[in-house]
Scaffold this active site. Structure first.
Site, short mmCIF file in Angstrom:
data_model
loop_
_atom_site.label_atom_id
_atom_site.label_comp_id
_atom_site.label_asym_id
_atom_site.label_seq_id
_atom_site.Cartn_x
_atom_site.Cartn_y
_atom_site.Cartn_z
N LYS A 183 0.86 -1.19 0.00
CA LYS A 183 0.00 0.00 0.00
C LYS A 183 0.90 1.23 0.00
CE LYS A 183 -1.53 2.92 2.30
NZ LYS A 183 -1.25 4.15 1.53
N GLU A 259 9.17 1.48 11.02
CA GLU A 259 10.22 2.48 10.79
C GLU A 259 9.54 3.84 10.88
OE1 GLU A 259 13.35 1.83 10.45
OE2 GLU A 259 13.39 -0.28 9.91
N CYS A 293 13.59 10.71 7.16
CA CYS A 293 13.48 10.37 8.59
C CYS A 293 14.84 10.45 9.28
CB CYS A 293 12.89 8.99 8.75
SG CYS A 293 13.84 7.77 7.88
N GLU A 390 9.60 16.82 14.22
CA GLU A 390 10.38 16.51 13.02
C GLU A 390 10.10 17.63 12.01
OE1 GLU A 390 9.05 12.77 11.43
OE2 GLU A 390 11.08 12.23 10.85
P1 NAD Z 1 2.29 8.96 7.26
O1 NAD Z 1 2.42 8.23 8.53
O2 NAD Z 1 1.28 10.03 7.15
O3 NAD Z 1 1.99 7.96 6.06
C1 NAD Z 1 2.73 6.80 5.86
C2 NAD Z 1 1.85 5.76 5.21
O4 NAD Z 1 0.77 5.45 6.10
C3 NAD Z 1 1.22 6.18 3.90
O5 NAD Z 1 1.17 5.06 3.05
C4 NAD Z 1 -0.19 6.59 4.30
O6 NAD Z 1 -1.13 6.43 3.27
C5 NAD Z 1 -0.47 5.61 5.42
N1 NAD Z 1 -1.45 6.10 6.38
C6 NAD Z 1 -1.64 7.36 6.79
N2 NAD Z 1 -2.64 7.40 7.70
C7 NAD Z 1 -3.08 6.14 7.87
C8 NAD Z 1 -4.10 5.54 8.68
N3 NAD Z 1 -4.84 6.26 9.51
N4 NAD Z 1 -4.27 4.20 8.60
C9 NAD Z 1 -3.50 3.47 7.77
N5 NAD Z 1 -2.54 3.97 6.98
C10 NAD Z 1 -2.32 5.30 7.03
O7 NAD Z 1 3.76 9.49 6.95
P2 NAD Z 1 4.25 10.31 5.69
O8 NAD Z 1 3.84 11.72 5.90
O9 NAD Z 1 3.86 9.64 4.44
O10 NAD Z 1 5.84 10.14 5.81
C11 NAD Z 1 6.58 10.91 6.63
C12 NAD Z 1 6.93 10.17 7.91
O11 NAD Z 1 7.56 8.92 7.62
C13 NAD Z 1 7.93 10.93 8.72
O12 NAD Z 1 7.55 10.94 10.09
C14 NAD Z 1 9.22 10.15 8.53
O13 NAD Z 1 10.14 10.28 9.56
C15 NAD Z 1 8.73 8.77 8.40
N6 NAD Z 1 9.74 7.94 7.73
C16 NAD Z 1 10.43 7.04 8.46
C17 NAD Z 1 11.42 6.27 7.87
C18 NAD Z 1 12.19 5.28 8.69
O14 NAD Z 1 12.76 4.38 8.10
N7 NAD Z 1 12.22 5.35 10.00
C19 NAD Z 1 11.67 6.40 6.50
C20 NAD Z 1 10.94 7.33 5.77
C21 NAD Z 1 9.97 8.10 6.41
#
Ligand code: NAD
Length: 486
Positions: A183, A259, A293, A390
Site C-alpha cells: 500500500k 520504521e 526520517c 520533526e
Molecule cells: P504517514 O504516517 O502520514 O503515512 C505513511 C503511510 O501510512 C502512507 O502510506 C499513508 O497512506 C499511510 N497512512 C496514513 N494514515 C493512515 C491511517 N490512519 N491508517 C492506515 N494507513 C495510514 O507518513 P508520511 O507523511 O507519508 O511520511 C513521513 C513520515 O515517515 C515521517 O515521520 C518520517 O520520519 C517517516 N519515515 C520514516 C522512515 C524510517 O525508516 N524510520 C523512513 C521514511 C519516512
C-alpha cells in the site's frame, strides 16, 4: 539528462495489481496524483477500496504455500533480474520519482540506485538463510532450528522515498518467501506501480506482489489488519500513524516492523573538522529537501566553533538553487504538498517568535509549487517546537553548548531514537558517543547513515525492527524448533 527526455507517464501503470492482473478499482474509482513543483495534476490512479484490498490478500494467500516452497535460488535470481531491470531503466524511473515526489533528478537517480541495491542485496541473502542442529545441554536430545517465511505481509510505505521504501520491504519479503500486499503513499503511487511491472517481468509469480494504491488508507489498511490471514505488517511513516497501526495489529498479533519518525541531533564538538562537518550537514539536512526520517533535525554545536560552523553553513545554503526537480542545475526541489510547507513555515515562525535569528531563508517563494527557501536559524531557544518536532524541510536549527558532555545529554532529550551524527577528531569521544546515544544509528564524521548492507532502524518512538543488512530478511522469517530424541 532532463525530465523531458523521458515521458514518465508512459513508464508506469495507473491500475491496481491484484493476482497478476492490472485492474481498476471497485466502482472504477480513481484519485489524482500531483506534481509538487507545480501543484498540477499528473494523472488519475485506480483507487482501491477495502474490498479490493481483501481481493489482493486473497491472491496473496492463494499462492503463499507454493511461493514458500520455491527454491531460494529461484527467488534470488528473480530479485537479481529485477535489480538489472531497474538499473537498465534507471533514468526513466528517476524521472518518474522526480515527477511525483519533486526531488532533483540527481537525487532521484541516487534513490533508484539505492532502491535497486536492496533487490541485489536480498538476492544474495535469499540463499543464506540458515538453521542449526545442536545438542541440548543435558545431552539427552537434539535441537533442530529452521526458518520459515512469516506469511502474507502488508507493506505500507511513505512518499519521501517512493521507490526505495518499497524495495527495502519487498526485497526481503520475496527473498524470505512471503507474499505481499503493498500500500504505497497516496501522494506517490506511480513508483510502486512500475516496480510491480518490473517484478513481474523478472519472473515473480502472480499473486506474490499485489499493489493497492488508495486515497483512503485508513479504510484499506484497517480491513487488511482485521483479516486473520494476514501475518505481518511492515510500516514506514510517522510515529503517530505507526502507533495507531500497532494497536490495530494487536488484534491478530501480527509480526511488526515499524520504521517511524526521527528527531536526529547533529553534534559538532569543539575539536571537529568544521569543513567536514559543514559538508556532512549539507547531506544530513538537504537530501530530499530535508524530508527524510534520518535528516538532521537539531544542530547542537559547541560554542567555540559555532560562529564558524554557522557562517559556513549559511553561505552554503544561501547559494543553493531552488526550483523544479526536473530543471537543470536545481539543488533543492519543492516540499511534497502545501500542508507540509505550512508546517515548516509554522515551525520557523514559532522559533523566531521565541527569539531565534534567521541567517538565511525563512520564507516561501511566491509562485506555483510547494517550495521553501533553505533556512538557517541561530539562537533557537530550547523550548521552541522545532526542537521537539520533526521538521521535514530544508531548515537548519542551531543551538550552542558549552561542553561536549552537555551536548550528549541534550542529544538524548527526545522521545525519538532514530539516528544521530557526531563530528569530532577524537576516536575515544566518538566511541563513547556511540555507546551513550539513545538511537538505532550513529554517523561518525559522516552525514549519511543509509546503507543497504547495514541494519536501518530506530529505538524508543522511532520504531521496532531493522531493514537492510543481514538483519533485514529475519523480519520476514520465523524460527521453528524441533526437539529430537534419538
Ligand atoms: P504517514 O504516517 O502520514 O503515512 C505513511 C503511510 O501510512 C502512507 O502510506 C499513508 O497512506 C499511510 N497512512 C496514513 N494514515 C493512515 C491511517 N490512519 N491508517 C492506515 N494507513 C495510514 O507518513 P508520511 O507523511 O507519508 O511520511 C513521513 C513520515 O515517515 C515521517 O515521520 C518520517 O520520519 C517517516 N519515515 C520514516 C522512515 C524510517 O525508516 N524510520 C523512513 C521514511 C519516512
Amino acid at each position: 539528462m532532463t525530465i523531458a527526455e523521458h515521458d514518465p507517464l508512459t513508464t508506469a501503470s495507473t491500475q491496481l495489481l491484484i493476482g497478476g492482473k492490472w485492474r481498476s478499482g471497485e466502482r472504477d474509482a480513481t484519485f489524482e496524483v500531483f506534481d509538487p513543483s507545480t501543484g498540477s495534476s499528473i494523472c488519475d490512479v485506480a483507487d482501491a477500496s477495502a474490498n479490493d484490498a481483501i481481493a489482493a490478500l486473497d491472491a496473496a494467500c492463494q499462492v503463499q504455500s507454493a511461493w514458500a516452497a520455491t527454491a531460494p535460488r529461484e527467488r534470488s535470481e528473480m530479485l537479481r533480474r529485477a535489480f538489472e531491470l531497474m538499473m537498465t531503466r534507471r533514468d526513466e524511473l528517476a524521472s518518474l520519482v522526480t515527477l511525483e515526489m519533486g526531488k532533483p533528478l540527481a537525487e532521484s537517480i541516487g534513490e533508484i540506485n539505492y532502491a535497486a541495491e536492496f533487490l541485489r542485496w536480498f538476492s544474495e541473502e535469499a540463499v543464506r538463510v540458515h538453521g542449526e542442529y545442536r545438542m541440548a545441554p543435558s545431552g539427552s536430545s537434539k535441537i533442530l532450528t529452521t526458518r520459515q517465511p512469516v506469511g502474507p505481509s502488508l507493506l505500507v510505505t511513505p512518499w519521501n522515498f517512493p521507490m526505495a521504501m518499497v524495495t527495502r520491504k519487498i526485497g526481503p519479503a520475496i527473498a524470505a518467501g512471503c507474499t505481499t500486499v503493498v500500500k504505497p503513499a497516496e501522494q506517490t503511487p506511480l513508483s510502486a506501480l512500475v516496480l510491480g511491472e518490473i517484478l513481474r517481468e523478472a519472473g515473480v509469480p502472480d499473486g506474490v506482489c499485489n499493489i493497492v494504491p488508495t486515497s483512503r488508507p485508513q479504510e484499506v489498511v484497517t480491513a487488511l489488519l482485521g483479516d486473520p490471514r494476514l501475518r505481518k505488517l511492515s510500516f514506514t511513516g510517522s510515529t503517530q500513524v505507526g502507533r495507531l497501526l500497532m494497536s490495530q495489529a494487536a488484534g491478530n498479533l501480527l509480526r511488526l516492523s515499524m520504521e517511524l519518525g526521527g528527531n536526529n541531533p547533529f553534534m559538532v564538538l569543539a575539536d571537529a573538522d568544521i569543513e567536514a562537518a559543514v559538508e556532512g550537514a549539507m547531506v544530513a539536512k538537504l537530501r530530499n529537501m530535508g524530508q527524510s526520517c534520518v535528516a538532521a533535525n537539531r544542530f547542537l554545536v559547541h560554542a567555540a566553533v559555532a560562529e564558524e560552523f554557522s557562517d559556513r553553513l549559511t553561505a552554503r545554503l544561501g547559494s543553493l538553487r531552488v526550483g523544479p526537480g526536473g530543471d537543470e542545475g536545481v539543488d533543492v526541489g519543492p516540499l511534497i504538498d502545501e500542508a507540509q510547507r505550512q508546517r515548516v513555515a509554522g515551525l520557523v515562525d514559532d522559533a523566531t517568535r521565541a527569539g531565534a535569528t534567521v541567517r538565511v531563508g525563512g520564507s516561501a517563494p511566491s509562485g506555483a509549487g510547494y517550495f521553501y527557501a533553505p533556512t538557517v536559524l541561530e539562537d533557537v531557544s530550547s523550548g521552541a517546537a522545532i526542537n521537539r518536532e520533526e521538521i521535514f524541510g530544508p531548515v537548519a536549527s542551531i543551538r550552542t553548548f558549552a561542553s561536549d558532555e552537555e551536548v550528549l545529554v541534550a542529544a538524548n532529550e527526545t522521545v525519538q531514537g532514530l539516528a544521530a551524527f557526531v563530528y569530532t577528531r577524537n576516536l575515544g569521544t566518538a566511541l563513547r558517543a556511540v555507546d551513550s546515544l539513545e538511537c538505532g544509528m550513529v554517523g561518525i564524521n559522516r552525514g549519511l547513515v543509509s546503507e543497504v548492507a547495514a541494519p536501518f532502524g530506530g529505538i524508543k518512538h522511532s520504531g521496532l525492527g531493522r531493514e537492510g543488512g543481514s538483519e533485514g530478511i529475519h523480519e520476514y522469517l520465523s524460527v521453528k524448533y524441533a526437539a529430537i530424541q534419538i
